[in-house]
Design an enzyme around this catalytic site. Structure first.
Site, PDB file in Angstrom:
ATOM      1  CB  THR A 149      -0.942   0.034   1.228  1.00 36.77           C
ATOM      2  OG1 THR A 149      -1.835   1.149   1.118  1.00 36.77           O
ATOM      3  CG2 THR A 149      -0.161   0.153   2.535  1.00 36.77           C
ATOM      4  CG  ASN A 156      -5.118   7.715   6.468  1.00 41.56           C
ATOM      5  OD1 ASN A 156      -4.660   8.409   7.361  1.00 41.56           O
ATOM      6  ND2 ASN A 156      -5.652   8.227   5.375  1.00 41.56           N
ATOM      7  CG  ASP A 212      -9.065  -5.231  -3.750  1.00 37.89           C
ATOM      8  OD1 ASP A 212      -8.675  -4.052  -3.770  1.00 37.89           O
ATOM      9  OD2 ASP A 212      -9.896  -5.663  -4.571  1.00 37.89           O
ATOM     10  CB  THR A 213     -11.541  -3.078   1.130  1.00 38.42           C
ATOM     11  OG1 THR A 213     -10.623  -3.557   2.104  1.00 38.42           O
ATOM     12  CG2 THR A 213     -12.870  -2.792   1.825  1.00 38.42           C
ATOM     13  CE1 TYR A 225     -18.335   4.420  -2.061  1.00 42.24           C
ATOM     14  CE2 TYR A 225     -16.380   3.034  -1.799  1.00 42.24           C
ATOM     15  CZ  TYR A 225     -17.307   3.663  -2.610  1.00 42.24           C
ATOM     16  OH  TYR A 225     -17.213   3.540  -3.978  1.00 42.24           O
TER      17      TYR A 225
END
Length: 200
Positions: A17, A21, A78-79, A160
């Site tokens: 990544t 955060n 992965d989300t 989100y």
């Protein structure tokens, strides 16, 4: 952040990544014998292609890419946000729902407008972590069920988070502090499974 170390007993592991955060969220959870590196730390500047049809595939593609191109053991997550009344969308396209520039604000805006006339706002966050460790591949999954709010609440978190209300809570993810969110979040659940595995 300086990741050089003279302690050879620590295992170097890359988290695929560039997101500070996410990196901070996970680094705080890892056991001491693991030294966590980000893509920035290993000087990986390219955009790793996410060509999978599922969240699982995309996570594995990223972990394998780092292992094959940089030689480091690696895990990648992965989300996807899966909204029931949208047949599981945005799902695998969650990060680029409103376009390839991966703009959080526009993604949220698009989702809110898609749900405007729908009564069913139930949804779930699904995180899959793929680990490529010494050539062995493992998958860890975390799911958090909830509801999509009609307007943003809170200014913490990312993606989100401001419009996702987890079941059993009266605060959005973006209104929770990191510790509170990590306890119940999809990512927190998946990472707990990963950390248990790495701690063995």
């Amino acid at each position: 952040m300086n990741h050089t170390t003279t302690d050879n007993s620590r295992m170097k592991l890359v988290f695929a990544t560039h997101n500070p955060n996410k990196f901070k969220e996970i680094e705080s959870l890892l056991p001491d014998h693991i030294e966590l590196l980000s893509l920035t730390d290993i000087d990986c500047k390219e955009d790793i292609p996410e060509t999978g049809d599922t969240i699982d595939e995309n996570a594995m593609i990223k972990a394998d890419y780092v292992k094959n191109h940089y030689g480091y053991d690696c895990f990648a997550d992965d989300t996807g946000l899966e909204v029931n009344s949208l047949a599981g969308a945005p799902g695998v396209f969650s990060a680029r729902y409103a376009g390839d520039e991966k703009n959080d604000e526009k993604n949220v805006e698009k989702l809110l407008s898609q749900l405007e006339k729908r009564d069913d706002r139930t949804a779930r966050f699904r995180t899959v972590i793929a680990l490529n460790l010494k050539g062995h591949e493992n998958l860890f999954t975390g799911i958090c069920e909830g509801t999509i709010l009609k307007e943003r609440k809170g200014n913490k978190g990312f993606g989100y988070d401001p419009i996702f209300l987890p079941n059993g809570f009266d605060k959005s993810f973006a209104e929770m502090d990191l510790r509170e969110k990590t306890k119940i979040s999809h990512r927190g659940i998946a990472f707990k499974a990963l950390i248990e595995y790495l701690s063995q």
